[in-house]
Design a protein around this motif. Structure first.
Motif, short mmCIF file in Angstrom:
data_model
loop_
_atom_site.label_atom_id
_atom_site.label_comp_id
_atom_site.label_asym_id
_atom_site.label_seq_id
_atom_site.Cartn_x
_atom_site.Cartn_y
_atom_site.Cartn_z
N GLN A 12 -60.00 21.66 26.36
CA GLN A 12 -59.88 22.97 26.16
C GLN A 12 -59.11 23.54 27.36
O GLN A 12 -59.71 23.57 28.63
N GLU A 13 -57.97 24.01 27.39
CA GLU A 13 -57.27 24.54 28.42
C GLU A 13 -57.25 25.88 28.43
O GLU A 13 -57.48 26.64 27.41
N TYR A 14 -57.37 26.59 29.53
CA TYR A 14 -57.44 28.35 29.85
C TYR A 14 -56.89 28.56 31.08
O TYR A 14 -56.79 27.92 31.80
N GLU A 53 -55.34 22.80 35.83
CA GLU A 53 -54.11 22.23 34.95
C GLU A 53 -52.84 22.67 35.89
O GLU A 53 -52.86 23.02 37.07
N VAL A 54 -51.71 22.44 35.17
CA VAL A 54 -50.41 22.20 35.73
C VAL A 54 -50.12 23.92 36.13
O VAL A 54 -49.62 24.01 37.45
N ALA A 55 -50.30 24.96 35.47
CA ALA A 55 -49.90 26.49 35.84
C ALA A 55 -50.91 26.83 36.70
O ALA A 55 -52.20 26.46 36.70
N HIS A 90 -45.18 30.38 20.72
CA HIS A 90 -44.79 30.67 21.89
C HIS A 90 -44.91 29.41 22.86
O HIS A 90 -43.94 29.29 23.88
N ARG A 91 -45.82 28.81 22.69
CA ARG A 91 -46.12 27.33 23.40
C ARG A 91 -45.42 26.26 22.96
O ARG A 91 -44.86 25.52 23.85
N LEU A 92 -45.17 25.98 21.82
CA LEU A 92 -44.61 24.62 21.32
C LEU A 92 -43.09 24.56 21.87
O LEU A 92 -42.41 25.57 22.02
N GLU A 113 -44.56 20.68 28.67
CA GLU A 113 -45.37 19.72 28.15
C GLU A 113 -46.05 20.02 26.83
O GLU A 113 -47.13 19.46 26.60
N ALA A 114 -45.91 20.94 25.97
CA ALA A 114 -46.35 21.20 24.73
C ALA A 114 -45.26 20.76 23.95
O ALA A 114 -44.17 20.79 24.03
N PRO A 115 -45.67 19.97 22.68
CA PRO A 115 -44.77 19.12 21.72
C PRO A 115 -44.00 20.28 21.27
O PRO A 115 -44.49 21.34 20.93
N PHE A 127 -53.95 14.55 18.83
CA PHE A 127 -52.98 15.64 18.06
C PHE A 127 -52.65 16.65 19.17
O PHE A 127 -53.71 17.62 19.23
N ARG A 128 -51.41 16.58 19.81
CA ARG A 128 -51.43 17.40 21.00
C ARG A 128 -50.83 19.16 20.79
O ARG A 128 -51.12 19.68 21.31
N ALA A 129 -50.40 19.05 19.40
CA ALA A 129 -49.79 20.35 19.04
C ALA A 129 -50.59 21.44 18.88
O ALA A 129 -50.69 22.66 18.83
N1 LIG Z 1 -51.24 18.21 31.50
C1 LIG Z 1 -51.04 18.54 30.09
O1 LIG Z 1 -51.26 17.59 29.60
C2 LIG Z 1 -50.49 19.81 29.84
C3 LIG Z 1 -50.36 20.11 28.61
C4 LIG Z 1 -50.02 21.42 28.13
N2 LIG Z 1 -50.66 22.51 28.92
C5 LIG Z 1 -50.05 21.91 26.58
O2 LIG Z 1 -49.71 23.14 26.33
O3 LIG Z 1 -50.31 21.18 25.71
#
Ligand SMILES: NC(=O)CC[C@H](N)C(=O)O
Length: 729
Positions: free
Chosen positions: A216-218, A286-288, A397-399, A403-405, A473-475
């Motif tokens: 879970q990213e947030y 995370e990255v951001a 908006h993300r895909l 780093e989003a597929p 399943f990264r999407a």
């Molecule tokens: N470090 C990462 O795996 C980043 C993934 C990315 N935040 C995404 O939208 O899926």
């Protein structure tokens, strides 16, 4: 005008990390203390009631009323001892969250007093009014009444003072109105289909379980700043905001030291999660900037998904305790990383074998390859359906960036497994194989390294990546209910496994030996699925062209993507696997189209309001200030000197003016486009109209606002800026 922003900034400066109440003992001592788990069932239930529940969980048997009564008594006793006064059925309607309606245990006693009571009937089934939950056409066609029914495979738990019972939610006539019902159906189907295939390799396999490990990213944003951003409050994302000069360019947030305030929040969440038996394991930046991640150890998919929903709920509540607001939206900020909820998915047998883990010998490796190759085929055949399960107005908006597929579905296998498939394709010949050929092939299959190098995050542009012992399943988006993706994935793989078994059996019936029959069918699948295999950069322009050549679909918009659900072949897929009937699919898709329209509509309304109530007045005020200054200069200085002194200011006045005019004009056009779209009767056509005619204004108007943000006096700017939202913690 900018008072609210500066007041918020002032407030934030005085924030201190909130001290949390920690359990003093080991996590293992209090883990699951609020869950009516096996240990508690053993203590509070009779032996036969305990057996009735475990049989229901393991074998899907029905729990009769008498047993349900006994279970209810045990649950009530345990819950009351632990401070519960209420109970609720807890379910996953087709909204963005969960639903609960609490009832107290009290009933009238004989003498006008009250006593605590709970029965098997109340545990097993309840009848909430379904009319306020989305149901697509189903509600109109049938009745408003809906039922919730106990899901014994996900244990009851105590949330604050309420005994919470996970349930499914169905209509009066039995149609699924939730995410859990079809998920359970899909998990049941894949159990049967995968067990059938496992029988080729091990007769002891009687059950296959699908597992899920979610990540879970947030984002966490300070509460005061959040309150000063109506767009965040109402839509979950920033509808405007110029990029911060520094954001994630230096890669200095990812895995860096966790800020203390955030760390306290995380500990608090973990404490609650442990009490609720949620095995959260990993936390990191995370990255951001201001983006974080929480991930548990994998569990059985239905339980894991309940735990994800529950976790999102407690994260939201605990964030408030720490004066944060949590953002689960997939793209809260333009231009930097969005948030995903990567679904790590695998299948395991009752004999303890992970079917996506290479084994120790040729036989178990052939089983491993069988499952990998069939999964490839399922993804290939159902790429449009998989996309439809994850593409939403927010995830769109993300895909395709950061780093989003991208929205072209492909599978990353990594070099080792790819090489093995190529080798198999070559080694399996079309005629009957000689014993030597078979031995050589088996030897080669036996050589797959037992532990394939961990491929996790190796290819961040792949929507569906093999990562060594599972698929990721990264999407899937951070806001989503995982069930949406899991229903499609498990159904697709189950269906393919059934087809595979039918083909292998047909070969065997014709006299082909089992191993060779499996080789033959796998070879055809390897050849068929080549187009879906892609290990390269999913963002490259070349891939878009290559994917088109390969015949892969590339659909980036929600209305066209959702249409996949209504394709005859996919409706048939759901029907033959017992997941949805046609009414259920149509109802569900209608809900999705409506959701898309509503979300775009809300964003458009919020943007129009902020533009006219916050931005334009601020820009006018700044422009007036400039005009005053110019007028004064003109009074004091001779013409020539005035021009050289005020020239820049005159241009600025024009620039501000042109943005104000553009915002006002475009806002009007956007509102007109909305009224036009609202008149379109058919929901699919209306969603297309919203997508094509309304959505583009959001970017257009934003562009003018963001340009104004760059030139208007910082002291006057009313909304917290990206740099404040992203770097204050
Ligand atoms: N470090 C990462 O795996 C980043 C993934 C990315 N935040 C995404 O939208 O899926």
């Amino acid at each position: 005008m900018a008072q609210f922003r500066f007041k918020a900034l002032d407030e934030v400066l005085n924030r201190k990390p909130i001290e949390i109440e920690r359990e003093n003992n080991l996590v293992s001592d209090y883990y699951g203390m609020l869950v009516f788990d096996q240990a508690k069932m053993k203590k509070y239930l009779s032996r036969e009631a305990y057996k009735a529940v475990t049989d229901a969980v393991e074998r899907g048997t029905i729990i009769d009323r008498k047993m349900a009564d006994q279970v209810a008594q045990g649950m009530k006793a345990w819950a009351i001892e632990n401070g519960a006064t209420h109970y609720t059925h807890w379910f996953h309607p087709l909204t963005d969250g969960t639903a609960e309606k609490h009832d107290a245990f009290i009933v009238h006693g004989a003498d006008g007093s009250v006593i605590e009571s709970f029965s098997g009937t109340l545990l097993a089934q309840q009848e909430p009014d379904a009319s306020s939950f989305p149901s697509g056409g189903i509600r109109q066609t049938f009745e408003a009444r809906g039922y919730t029914a106990w899901d014994p495979s996900s244990p009851a738990f105590i949330s604050e003072t309420t005994l919470t019972i996970p349930t499914i939610f169905i209509s009066y006539t039995g149609e699924a109105l939730d995410y859990k019902t079809p998920l359970l159906r899909a998990l049941n189907t894949i159990d049967k289909a995968a067990t059938g295939v496992c029988q080729y390799f091990d007769k002891n396999v009687s059950r296959v379980t699908a597992n899920l490990g979610w990540e879970q990213e947030y984002f966490l944003i300070d509460e005061a700043l959040y309150m000063a951003r109506p767009d965040l409050m109402l839509t979950g994302r920033t509808l405007m905001g110029h990029a911060s000069s520094k954001d994630q360019q230096l890669d200095d947030h990812y895995f860096s030291s966790i800020p203390t305030r955030v760390n306290k929040f995380m500990q608090d969440v973990e404490n609650e999660a442990y009490k609720l038996g949620i095995p959260v394991k990993t936390r990191h930046n995370e990255v951001a900037p201001n983006q974080f991640e929480l991930a548990p150890i994998y569990e059985e998919a239905n339980l894991a998904n309940d735990h994800n929903q529950l976790c999102m709920d407690i994260m939201q509540k605990i964030a408030r305790r720490h004066k944060f607001r949590i953002l689960f939206h997939e793209k809260p900020f333009a231009g930097i990383n969005g948030s995903g909820k990567h679904n790590n998915w695998s299948l395991s047998t009752n004999t303890g074998v992970n079917l996506y883990s290479p084994g120790k010998n040729p036989k178990s490796n052939l089983q491993f390859l069988t499952f990998v190759i069939n999964t490839l085929k399922a993804v290939f055949d159902n790429q449009d359906l998989l996309r439809a399960s994850i593409l939403t107005s927010s995830n769109q908006h993300r895909l395709g960036a950061n780093e989003a597929p991208p929205s072209i579905i492909s599978v990353f296998l990594g070099t080792e497994v790819s090489a093995m498939l190529d080798l198999m394709e070559e080694a399996v010949v079309d005629r009957k194989m000689t014993p030597d050929e078979k031995t050589a092939l088996k030897l080669n299959i036996g050589r797959i390294p037992e532990i394939i190098l961990d491929n996790t995050d190796r290819n961040r542009t792949s929507p569906f990546a093999f990562t060594g012992n599972r698929f990721e399943f990264r999407a899937v988006g951070s806001m989503a209910n995982n069930a949406s993706a899991l229903i499609v994935l498990n159904t697709a793989v189950a269906d393919q496994l059934k087809k595979f078994k039918a083909e292998v059996d047909a070969h065997i019936e014709k006299g082909v030996k089992k191993d060779e029959a499996i080789f033959q069918v796998l070879k055809t699948l390897i050849i068929d699925t080549k187009p879906i295999r892609f290990n390269g950069d999913g963002y490259s322009v070349d891939w878009v062209k290559e994917a088109e050549k390969r015949g892969l679909s590339n659909i980036g918009n929600v209305p066209d993507s959702l249409a996949a659900y209504l394709r005859e072949d996919y409706i048939d897929l759901f029907k033959r696997n017992g997941i949805f009937n046609k009414t259920e699919i149509e109802g569900r898709v209608e809900v999705e189209y409506e959701k898309f329209i509503m979300k775009v509509q809300i964003e458009s309304r919020v943007l129009a309001d902020i533009a006219i109530n916050h931005i334009v007045p601020t820009a006018v005020e700044y422009q007036t200030m400039l005009l005053e200054n110019v007028k004064n200069l003109k009074e004091v200085f001779p013409e020539e000197e005035f021009l050289s002194l005020a020239g820049g200011r005159l241009d600025l006045i024009r620039e501000v003016g042109s943005h104000i005019s553009a915002i006002k004009a475009k806002r009007k056009e956007m509102i007109a486009a909305r009224s036009k779209a609202n008149k379109v009767e058919d929901v699919i056509d209306r969603s297309k109209e919203y997508d094509k005619e309304v959505r583009p204004f959001l970017d257009d108007i934003r562009d003018h606002i963001d340009r104004l943000e760059l030139i208007v006096d910082n002291e006057k700017w009313p909304l917290p800026k990206y740099r404040e939202l992203l770097f204050i913690r």
